[in-house]
Every structure is written in structure tokens, then in C-alpha cells.
Enzyme design. Structure first.
Site, PDB file in Angstrom:
ATOM      1  CB  ILE A 384      10.704 -55.945   1.974  1.00  0.00           C
ATOM      2  CG1 ILE A 384      10.124 -54.615   2.484  1.00  0.00           C
ATOM      3  CG2 ILE A 384      10.382 -56.147   0.498  1.00  0.00           C
ATOM      4  CD1 ILE A 384      10.723 -53.383   1.850  1.00  0.00           C
ATOM      5  CB  SER A 461      16.511 -52.163  -2.074  1.00  0.00           C
ATOM      6  OG  SER A 461      17.488 -52.457  -3.060  1.00  0.00           O
ATOM      7  CG  ASP A 486      10.352 -48.032  -7.449  1.00  0.00           C
ATOM      8  OD1 ASP A 486       9.619 -47.349  -8.191  1.00  0.00           O
ATOM      9  OD2 ASP A 486      10.336 -47.944  -6.206  1.00  0.00           O
ATOM     10  CD  GLU A 491      15.450 -42.086  -6.580  1.00  0.00           C
ATOM     11  OE1 GLU A 491      14.748 -41.501  -5.732  1.00  0.00           O
ATOM     12  OE2 GLU A 491      15.509 -43.331  -6.678  1.00  0.00           O
ATOM     13  CG  HIS A 513      12.149 -43.938  -4.738  1.00  0.00           C
ATOM     14  ND1 HIS A 513      13.367 -43.483  -4.299  1.00  0.00           N
ATOM     15  CD2 HIS A 513      11.705 -44.768  -3.759  1.00  0.00           C
ATOM     16  CE1 HIS A 513      13.651 -43.997  -3.126  1.00  0.00           C
ATOM     17  NE2 HIS A 513      12.646 -44.781  -2.771  1.00  0.00           N
ATOM     18  CB  ILE A 514       6.015 -45.329  -7.073  1.00  0.00           C
ATOM     19  CG1 ILE A 514       6.208 -46.332  -8.217  1.00  0.00           C
ATOM     20  CG2 ILE A 514       6.088 -43.894  -7.567  1.00  0.00           C
ATOM     21  CD1 ILE A 514       5.085 -46.341  -9.233  1.00  0.00           C
ATOM     22  N   GLY A 516       6.894 -48.007  -2.326  1.00  0.00           N
ATOM     23  CA  GLY A 516       6.084 -47.903  -1.106  1.00  0.00           C
ATOM     24  C   GLY A 516       4.994 -46.864  -1.211  1.00  0.00           C
TER      25      GLY A 516
END
Length: 630
Positions: A384, A461, A486, A491, A513-514, A516
Site C-alpha cells: 500500500i 491501517s 478509518d 470496533e 473501517h472501509i 478496502g
């Protein structure tokens, strides 16, 4: 030969082939007809009515032939097309038909004109094919069928099989109720509802066995087959609403797949995982020691994401459970979000958007800057980080990077020898480091103080690598001018309420957490991970496994493959070969890969062998798992 007296009676349409032959003939003869689709639908409806016994077969046949408007020459085209429409598991097990042809019969309400040439290629002679025959006029047009043939009458299969008066156990394999009636009449001993191509409820609910493919039928009857264990008996559980392509890819391969939309808490997962061979998860599901202890048949875990901290990798290894992830599939998606958030932070887009949503017009250039010419600091220069480096440079940013591993710079990127060097120089710092537990609070109060005043922070990350309390303090004081977060230290397992101290702060972008989570990335992951799982199950390959010795195996060539997973202690290989030598096994290929804890031995052997060898290989001390592929 199989045990004396057993006979196998196969249907043709939707059993030996994937299709109803008259439907295919309709496609051929009606090509160019403006009412083609309507007529084909009518033919299919009539076919199903006849198969389910709702109208007499004679009526079904008469009505379909009238609609077909077919010619003798069309049958040659039909046969050519049917050759490409053999059921997959039938084609895979062609050797069964060739070996047991003397015990195999075809009883079909189809027509010998197209059945004979197809089954001939499977060593079934015309004199063991019982089917209807067409009538033609002087010009070769199909005008009807032989009404004197018992198979042209209602329940004709009963009369046909009764006339054959076969000795011994008679097993009928077919997809329709018209096949079951032979069992119902008492002239067949067992009925196997064949569902590889179509599931007809009326036939299935009356069957002795439901067989999703020929592999299952051969397995139940302990007959030779291409694969050692039917794939429909391999259960795959997919959690967290992984992309539907994963479900479709695995189901198409023949596995039994269940898809759930959310993750499961440990206690529920412990119950659900019993009897499951493959578990597919994303980032929320925790695969713990307790879960693995309950997973009595688990062979592999597929992480449909990059991270694997949610999985006890060491415990998986010790139990011979191979873990695969998707380290590359969502790289582009994460990079694009990072670029977008960097631009939005630098332009203060979110404050302006919030204001106008609240009814306030505030056109201003204050705190709005171009990214061109600014310094981007990338922490973690892996897949990445490198792709982000290229794109950031393309829009005019100067790129600096820091990585604990020695990484070659791309383009004009400048390597920093210490994290502090990078923090001191960067206008935007973006984090792309792994999920090692040692990275907890990697960016804390000390590191934030080393950043330039008014710098921005982006974290796509791991949630635990940023000290949220320290970040909140820095945002409120103005030390940090903006942040895009993110991922979070904690979570929820499913969508719903969520709270973080970062909520409500100025110029802070929060996403669930989006990074990807794009359709393209999820589709790529749904292709990559299942392919790795299927490759391991089907051949034993462990390439790209994250917790297991990696080995790429050649394709099996008319051999049986023994897969032996064991603790990596001295002498195992010698013991394996001693057992193989004891039973005069001819090894055609042998492969070994080990790490500090486990060893993985693959032996390819001639197909004929004493089955006692398997028992002895399983008994070798320190064996973790053993299975056979053929």
C-alpha cells in the site's frame, strides 16, 4: 467388477447431461423465430409438467414435438452441442462408465437418435439404451414418435425396467419424479435424486439419497471415483457478509457453502464451527484457541482481508489448519481513499460541508491548501505504501517514507532513517503498518509532538497503533490540524451504535473501517482467497499461506497423493518412507517443506495400494493431520 448383481439405471436429460435435450433442440430449430423465447418457455413448462407427473408423458411429448418444428439434420447439430453439455462430475468420472459398462443402463424418455452417440463415448452400447425414437416424413422433418414404445406412455419407465427383469440390486439415478416411480413401483431397490443440474423437490423428497453429483453417488456405493471425498460433503462457513462471488465460486466448485451476514461471538462460533471444514471471515471474527478446539474438522481458514491478528495463527498451525489471507487485493482501494482524504483534509472540505449542511454559507480560503508541493510522510512502505507513493508523487507531492525493513524507493521518494526524521518534515503523515502487537500506540503523544505544527494524520491501517487520547488532545490544541481515521482500537462486531472521542472534532474524517471496502476490492478478494482455499483442498498447495510452510506442488498425474502434516521433530520423514516401503509403495514424487514447528510431507504414489498403509501413516508419532487426494 462390482459386487454381483448390482445394476445402475441412469436417466439422460439433466442427469448425464446438464440440459434437457429437447430444449437445446428448440434453441437450434427456432433460431431466427421472433417468438423463440416464448416458445422455448412453453416447451420448458411442458417438460417440467411431464417430469413431475402432472401431465401424462405422452401428452408432454406430443405437445413439445409439435412446437419444435425440427428436421433430421438438426439432430447432428444437437449431438455436437450435447457433447459440450455433459454434467461435470459425469465427465470427471468417465472411467467409471468405461469400467462398469456391463452393469449400466440408460432408461430415458428422450430419444435414441441423440442419446446413443453421446453415451457410446462412455462405453455404453446402444443395446443398453432404452429411449424413444422419432418419426420422420419423406423430407426428413420430425413429425412424431413411435407410439408403440412403452417409453412414449405414461409411467413408461416402469414398464421398461420391468421388461428388462434385471437381476440383483437395481439403483436408479435421475433428476425427476418419473425416475422415482420405478422405485415406488418396487422394481428398483434404491432411487438417487440427482441434483447437480436441477433440484426437483418432488423427486428429492421421495429419494433414498440426494446426490448432488456423481462423486457422491460413487462415494456412497464405495465405487472408484476421480476424487477421494465428494466436495459436497466439505462444509464451508462464510461470515461477515463476504462478497457473494466467494459464495458463488465455492458453490460452483461443488462445496456446501453457508453465508452469514455478521460475525459471531465466540460461544456462538464454537457451536457453529463443529463439522465445518473451511471457515471464511473478515476482520471482526475472532478465531481463538477455544474455537479451534471445537472445530473438529477444520482444514483451512480464509481471511477475506489483509490482517490476521483476529486469528490465533500459532494455534491453527499446531492443529494443522492452514490460513490464507488477501494481502494485495484491496491495495488500490486503500490507496485511493488515502489520496482522497489527504486532499479533503488539506482543503478543509469536511468543515465546509458540515457548515452548509447546517444552513451556513462560509466561502473562504482559510485553512485550504493545495497538496501540490507538500510533503507526504508514509509510515510503512509495503504494497500500500509504495502504490500510495507513486500516486502522491503523480499529483505533485514530495514523498518521504520510513520502514523498519529495508525497502527500495520508487520514483523520487526519499527514505528516512528514523521515524522522527519523517515526522519532522511531513505536512501529512499516513500510516500503513502491520498488525504486530508491538505496534500498539506506535503514534502516541511523543510522536505527535515530533510532527510539524498544523500537520495532518491519516490512519487506514490498524486501530491500536494510534493513541486516540493523545490524538484528541493534539486536535483540540491545534497541534494537529486534521485527521482521517478509518480504524479504531475497539470496533463493533456488526453495524450499529458506535462512540469515539474523535466524534464532533473540527476537520476530522471518520469512516467505519472501509479502506478496502470497495466493490472491486471485495470482488478481487472473493476471487483470490477462495482460489487459494480450493487449491489447498484440491491439490495440497500452500503457496501464500500465512502460518504454514509454503509449497507449490505439481499437478497430480494418475496418482494418489498422501498429505502428512506433523510436528517438526527428527525422523518423521524416515518413518513415513519406512511405512511406504513396508507396503511396497511406488513413490512417483515426494515433497517436503518445514518451519520451526511443523513439517508438511506430500507423497505421490501409484494408484493401486494396500489401504492398511493409511492406518499406519496416521499412527506415526507426532502426526497432526493426514489426508488422501486422488
Amino acid at each position: 467388477m462390482v459386487q454381483a448383481g448390482r445394476k445402475y439405471v441412469f436417466d439422460f436429460d439433466s442427469t448425464l447431461t446438464r440440459v434437457e435435450a429437447l430444449d437445446v433442440l428448440a434453441e437450434i430449430t427456432l433460431n431466427g423465430n421472433s417468438n423463440k423465447e416464448e416458445i422455448i418457455r412453453e416447451i420448458q413448462e411442458i417438460t417440467n409438467l411431464g417430469i413431475d407427473g402432472d401431465i401424462s408423458f405422452t401428452e408432454s411429448l406430443e405437445r413439445r414435438i409439435k412446437l419444435l418444428n425440427a428436421h433430421k439434420s438438426d439432430l447432428e447439430v444437437l449431438v455436437d452441442q450435447l457433447r459440450d453439455k455433459i454434467s461435470k462430475s459425469i465427465e470427471d468420472n468417465k472411467e467409471f462408465f468405461e469400467t462398469y459398462s456391463e452393469d449400466i443402463y440408460v432408461i430415458s424418455c428422450g430419444f435414441k437418435e441423440f442419446i446413443d452417440p453421446i453415451v457410446k463415448e462412455y462405453n455404453i452400447p446402444a443395446d443398453r439404451v432404452y429411449a424413444n425414437t422419432f418419426k420422420f416424413d419423406e423430407n426428413g422433418k420430425i413429425i412424431g414418435f413411435d407410439e408403440a414404445n412403452v417409453l412414449a406412455t405414461h409411467n413408461g419407465k416402469i414398464a421398461c425396467l420391468k421388461n428388462l427383469d434385471l437381476d440383483g440390486e437395481v439403483q436408479v439415478i435421475g433428476d425427476g419424479y418419473s425416475d422415482y416411480v420405478m422405485r415406488e413401483a418396487g422394481i428398483a431397490d434404491k432411487f438417487f435424486a440427482y441434483t447437480e443440474n436441477v433440484h426437483r423437490e418432488k423427486a428429492a423428497k421421495n429419494a433414498d439419497y440426494i446426490t448432488p453429483n456423481l462423486d457422491e453417488f460413487l462415494f456412497v456405493n464405495k465405487l472408484p471415483r476421480k476424487i477421494s471425498y465428494p466436495k459436497n460433503r466439505i462444509k464451508i462457513l462464510l461470515l461477515e457478509n463476504v462478497h457473494s462471488d466467494a459464495f458463488e465460486n465455492l458453490s460452483k466448485e461443488g462445496f456446501s457453502v453457508e453465508l452469514l451476514k455478521s460475525s459471531l461471538p465466540e460461544e456462538e462460533l464454537i457451536e457453529k464451527v463443529r463439522g465445518v471444514h473451511v471457515l471464511g471471515i473478515r476482520s471482526k471474527t475472532q478465531v481463538t484457541q477455544k474455537v479451534l478446539d471445537a472445530a473438529d474438522k477444520l482444514m483451512a481458514v480464509g481471511a477475506f482481508c489483509i490482517g490476521t491478528t483476529q486469528i490465533d495463527l500459532e494455534a491453527c498451525k499446531k492443529k494443522g489448519v492452514v490460513v490464507f489471507n488477501a494481502p494485495y487485493s484491496n491495495t488500490r482501494s486503500v490507496v485511493e481513499l488515502a489520496i482522497g482524504e489527504i486532499i479533503m483534509l488539506m482543503r478543509s472540505i469536511f468543515p465546509r460541508s458540515t457548515e452548509i449542511h447546517g444552513g451556513q454559507w462560509n466561502k473562504t480560503a482559510a485553512n485550504s491548501k493545495e497538496v501540490r508541493g507538500k510533503n507526504l510522510g508514509i509510515v510503512g512502505y509495503g504494497n500500500i505504501g509504495k502504490q500510495l507513493s507513486v500516486l502522491a508523487e503523480a499529483i505533485g507531492m514530495r514523498v518521504y517514507y520510513y520502514d523498519v525493513a529495508d525497502q527500495l524507493a520508487l520514483g523520487n521518494a526519499i527514505k528516512c532513517n528514523t521515524l522522527e526524521d519523517l515526522l519532522n518534515v511531513s505536512d501529512v503523515v499516513t500510516l500503513h503498518i502491520d498488525d504486530s502487537k508491538t505496534n500498539k500506540n506506535f503514534i502516541g503523544e511523543r510522536e505527535i509532538n515530533q510532527m510539524k505544527d498544523g500537520a495532518m494524520l491519516v490512519n487506514l491501517s490498524r486501530g491500536f497503533i494510534v493513541d486516540i487520547e493523545a490524538l484528541v488532545k493534539a486536535l483540540k490544541s491545534g497541534k494537529i490540524a486534521g485527521a482521517a481515521i478509518d480504524v479504531f482500537p475497539e470496533e463493533p462486531g456488526s453495524n450499529g451504535d458506535f462512540h469515539t472521542e474523535l466524534q464532533g472534532l473540527q476537520n476530522v474524517i471518520l469512516t467505519p473501517h472501509i479502506g478496502g471496502s470497495t466493490e472491486e476490492a471485495q470482488r478481487d478478494i472473493a476471487d483470490f482467497v477462495p482460489n487459494k482455499i480450493m487449491d489447498y483442498i484440491n491439490s495440497g498447495n500452500t503457496v501464500d499461506a500465512v502460518n504454514f510452510p509454503n509449497i507449490r506442488l505439481p499437478k497430480q498425474n494418475k496418482s494418489h497423493r498422501f498429505l502428512h502434516i506433523h510436528k517438526n521433530v527428527p525422523g518423521i520423514m524416515a518413518k513415513i518412507n519406512k511405512v511406504l516401503a513396508k507396503y511396497d509403495m511406488n513413490i512417483t514424487g515426494q515433497y517436503l517443506s518445514t518451519d520451526n514447528e511443523v513439517g508438511y510431507v506430500i507423497s505421490d504414489l501409484d494408484r493401486e495400494y494396500n489401504k492398511e498403509v493409511i492406518k499406519e501413516l496416521k499412527k506415526i508419532d507426532n502426526t497432526i493431520k493426514f489426508r488422501v487426494l486422488y
